[in-house]
Design an enzyme around this catalytic site. Structure first.
Site, PDB file in Angstrom:
ATOM      1  N   ARG A 146      -4.630   1.741  -1.320  1.00  0.00           N
ATOM      2  CA  ARG A 146      -4.724   0.457  -0.634  1.00  0.00           C
ATOM      3  C   ARG A 146      -4.689  -0.725  -1.599  1.00  0.00           C
ATOM      4  O   ARG A 146      -5.380  -0.747  -2.613  1.00  0.00           O
ATOM      5  CB  ARG A 146      -6.017   0.403   0.180  1.00  0.00           C
ATOM      6  CG  ARG A 146      -6.168  -0.881   0.995  1.00  0.00           C
ATOM      7  CD  ARG A 146      -7.506  -0.897   1.697  1.00  0.00           C
ATOM      8  NE  ARG A 146      -7.662  -2.113   2.501  1.00  0.00           N
ATOM      9  CZ  ARG A 146      -8.808  -2.730   2.709  1.00  0.00           C
ATOM     10  NH1 ARG A 146      -9.918  -2.268   2.174  1.00  0.00           N
ATOM     11  NH2 ARG A 146      -8.862  -3.824   3.445  1.00  0.00           N
TER      12      ARG A 146
ATOM     13  N   ASP B 213      -6.312  -5.105  10.877  1.00  0.00           N
ATOM     14  CA  ASP B 213      -5.223  -4.887  11.829  1.00  0.00           C
ATOM     15  C   ASP B 213      -4.968  -3.397  12.045  1.00  0.00           C
ATOM     16  O   ASP B 213      -4.472  -2.985  13.093  1.00  0.00           O
ATOM     17  CB  ASP B 213      -3.945  -5.600  11.378  1.00  0.00           C
ATOM     18  CG  ASP B 213      -3.544  -5.300   9.943  1.00  0.00           C
ATOM     19  OD1 ASP B 213      -4.289  -4.609   9.230  1.00  0.00           O
ATOM     20  OD2 ASP B 213      -2.484  -5.787   9.517  1.00  0.00           O
TER      21      ASP B 213
ATOM     22  N   CYS C 106       0.849  -1.183   0.000  1.00  0.00           N
ATOM     23  CA  CYS C 106       0.000   0.000   0.000  1.00  0.00           C
ATOM     24  C   CYS C 106       0.889   1.239   0.000  1.00  0.00           C
ATOM     25  O   CYS C 106       2.106   1.138   0.108  1.00  0.00           O
ATOM     26  CB  CYS C 106      -0.919   0.019   1.213  1.00  0.00           C
ATOM     27  SG  CYS C 106      -2.005  -1.419   1.353  1.00  0.00           S
TER      28      CYS C 106
ATOM     29  N   SER D  65      -5.815  -4.390  -0.964  1.00  0.00           N
ATOM     30  CA  SER D  65      -6.613  -5.048   0.061  1.00  0.00           C
ATOM     31  C   SER D  65      -6.060  -6.429   0.386  1.00  0.00           C
ATOM     32  O   SER D  65      -5.949  -7.283  -0.496  1.00  0.00           O
ATOM     33  CB  SER D  65      -8.072  -5.163  -0.395  1.00  0.00           C
ATOM     34  OG  SER D  65      -8.612  -3.890  -0.677  1.00  0.00           O
ATOM     35  N   ILE D  66      -5.745  -6.662   1.666  1.00  0.00           N
ATOM     36  CA  ILE D  66      -5.242  -7.950   2.133  1.00  0.00           C
ATOM     37  C   ILE D  66      -6.124  -8.497   3.256  1.00  0.00           C
ATOM     38  O   ILE D  66      -6.632  -9.609   3.197  1.00  0.00           O
ATOM     39  CB  ILE D  66      -3.783  -7.829   2.627  1.00  0.00           C
ATOM     40  CG1 ILE D  66      -2.873  -7.284   1.518  1.00  0.00           C
ATOM     41  CG2 ILE D  66      -3.274  -9.173   3.130  1.00  0.00           C
ATOM     42  CD1 ILE D  66      -2.717  -8.192   0.335  1.00  0.00           C
TER      43      ILE D  66
ATOM     44  N   GLY E 294       1.178  -2.234   5.544  1.00  0.00           N
ATOM     45  CA  GLY E 294       1.867  -3.399   6.079  1.00  0.00           C
ATOM     46  C   GLY E 294       0.922  -4.422   6.653  1.00  0.00           C
ATOM     47  O   GLY E 294      -0.251  -4.495   6.288  1.00  0.00           O
TER      48      GLY E 294
END
Length: 252
Positions: free
Chosen positions: A49, A99, A2, A51-52, A75
């Site tokens: 972003r 997170d 990101c 996206s994870i 991260g």
């Protein structure tokens, strides 16, 4: 991957939104999935972003319940689930499963000291409007990049140099010492960059900007010291036991 970026400002300016948009375009390749921004009072902040985690709900910037604290984050925090459980037990409520929001609530409780609790790879920026302060931080080994520059008493930051150069207060003068280092070592050692006014935030460091003052300091460093008792204990262990422990630590 990101991209985060932003700057502080003495007073709102109609041109700030376009500056932030240019920084976003310069960072677009780092985050093709989403874009978010926030301009309010002394802060202009944004994020591109990839996206994870929490694909639907993890849009940034993310604010706390009363909107006084804002975060952008690049991260992954590996222990965020354990941290989240503790925060929920202490009365924090979450709007997302990301997170990023965990870090936000942890900062509410512990301030900049929350970095000691994070295990992962990251670059982040947290704006605290009550204290008019901006926290920048980079993971322990510097896996995620973060650059910053002073600009007329304020500060500009971004994941990439070319995003910083979109801000009119950023110097474009070359740093000849840094260029010399590059020609000698084939890289530019931290905290130097090719431009005089721009610096890398070193690995394991945090930077706090508050009303024109900047404080940069390490929050983590390698320590190899061992007490005499620890050395005696280690000498009695077998090679196999030591190898097994080393493997467990490396995997972790």
């Amino acid at each position: 991957m990101c991209g985060i970026y932003g700057f502080t400002r003495k007073r709102p300016d109609d041109r700030d939104r376009e500056v932030l948009a240019r920084m976003a375009r310069a960072t677009a390749h780092r985050g093709p999935d989403d874009e978010g921004e926030h301009l309010d009072g002394a802060i202009a902040i944004g994020m591109r972003r990839l996206s994870i985690i929490d694909l639907a709900g993890g849009r940034q910037p993310i604010a706390n319940e009363d909107g006084s604290i804002l975060i952008v984050f690049n991260g992954e925090v590996y222990n965020y689930r354990e941290l989240r459980e503790g925060l929920v037990a202490r009365g924090h409520s979450f709007r997302t499963s990301s997170d990023t929001e965990v870090i936000l609530h942890l900062f509410e409780e512990e301030g900049p000291g929350c970095l000691d609790r994070l295990r992962g790879m990251f670059a982040l920026a947290i704006w605290d409007s009550r204290r008019r302060s901006l926290l920048l931080a980079r993971d322990r080994l510097g896996i995620k990049p973060l650059y910053w520059s002073g600009a007329g008493g304020g500060i500009v930051f971004a994941s990439e140099l070319k995003a910083l150069l979109q801000h009119p207060g950023t110097s474009r003068d070359l740093d000849l010492e840094a260029i010399d280092r590059y020609l000698t070592y084939l890289y530019i050692p931290s905290p130097l960059t090719a431009w005089k006014g721009i610096r890398k935030l070193p690995p394991g460091h945090r930077l706090v900007w508050a009303d024109g003052s900047v404080r940069e300091e390490p929050y983590w460093d390698l320590r190899f010291e061992a007490s005499p008792g620890t050395r005696r204990e280690a000498s009695r262990r077998s090679i196999d036991d030591a190898a097994a422990e080393l493997k467990e630590v490396l995997l972790d």
